[in-house]
Enzyme design. Structure first.
Site, PDB file in Angstrom:
ATOM      1  N   HIS A   1       1.051   3.363   2.351  1.00  0.00           N
ATOM      2  CA  HIS A   1       1.393   3.684   3.737  1.00  0.00           C
ATOM      3  C   HIS A   1       2.890   3.988   3.874  1.00  0.00           C
ATOM      4  O   HIS A   1       3.280   4.922   4.589  1.00  0.00           O
ATOM      5  CB  HIS A   1       0.984   2.513   4.639  1.00  0.00           C
ATOM      6  CG  HIS A   1       1.250   2.727   6.080  1.00  0.00           C
ATOM      7  ND1 HIS A   1       0.490   3.563   6.865  1.00  0.00           N
ATOM      8  CD2 HIS A   1       2.204   2.221   6.900  1.00  0.00           C
ATOM      9  CE1 HIS A   1       0.958   3.563   8.100  1.00  0.00           C
ATOM     10  NE2 HIS A   1       1.995   2.756   8.139  1.00  0.00           N
TER      11      HIS A   1
ATOM     12  N   THR B   1       0.833  -1.204   0.000  1.00  0.00           N
ATOM     13  CA  THR B   1       0.000   0.000   0.000  1.00  0.00           C
ATOM     14  C   THR B   1       0.869   1.256   0.000  1.00  0.00           C
ATOM     15  O   THR B   1       2.094   1.175   0.096  1.00  0.00           O
ATOM     16  CB  THR B   1      -0.909   0.038   1.247  1.00  0.00           C
ATOM     17  OG1 THR B   1      -0.088   0.221   2.405  1.00  0.00           O
ATOM     18  CG2 THR B   1      -1.718  -1.253   1.382  1.00  0.00           C
TER      19      THR B   1
END
Length: 154
Positions: free
Chosen positions: A87, A85
């Site tokens: 993130h 992701t």
């Protein structure tokens, strides 16, 4: 005139702020930093370790410590490994910005956060092929602490 700081840690007080996330890497970074500091003359009693949950929390503690003026330098150590992701991007960017901002308080704050694409790359930077980035951060801390003291005397 050229100014260059000595690489001796005698008399320096150093804070090491370490992220517990990816502790199998950050423990080795911390060991590398402590070993390097001691090899360069910093006594164990003058090294304080602060543990935080993750890399995102490093700037908060680094800022608080830098503001206190108790330490000659603050070393931040962490490890962020890219996942599936976005993130990773947010954590890396905000940690880097926050750590840089912590240096605005007049105490050198050293960026020792390993950011990698894989676990293998992280392991390499924690003491195998690519050296130990914690030890490298410790060298930077000693040099910057001494340079900061030199600049205060100008």
């Amino acid at each position: 005139m050229n100014y260059s700081a000595k690489l001796t840690g005698e008399g320096l007080k150093i804070a090491v702020v370490t992220s517990r996330f990816n502790h199998f890497i950050t423990d080795r970074l911390t060991e590398g930093a402590i070993d390097t500091l001691e090899r360069h003359g910093v006594v164990k009693e003058d090294i304080d370790i602060f543990l935080v949950p993750g890399a995102f929390e490093l700037p908060f503690v680094a800022s608080k410590l830098a503001q206190k003026k108790k330490y000659d330098a603050v070393i931040t150590l962490g490890c962020v490994i890219r996942g599936a992701t976005t993130h990773y991007d947010y954590v890396c960017n905000e940690a880097a910005k926050g750590i840089a901002k912590a240096g605005e308080y007049g105490t050198p704050v050293i960026f020792g956060v390993v950011t990698t694409e894989s676990i293998e790359q992280a392991i390499e930077r924690a003491g195998t092929k690519a050296g130990n980035k914690g030890g490298e951060a410790a060298i930077s801390a000693i040099e910057m602490a001494n340079l900061n003291k030199m600049m205060d005397e100008l």
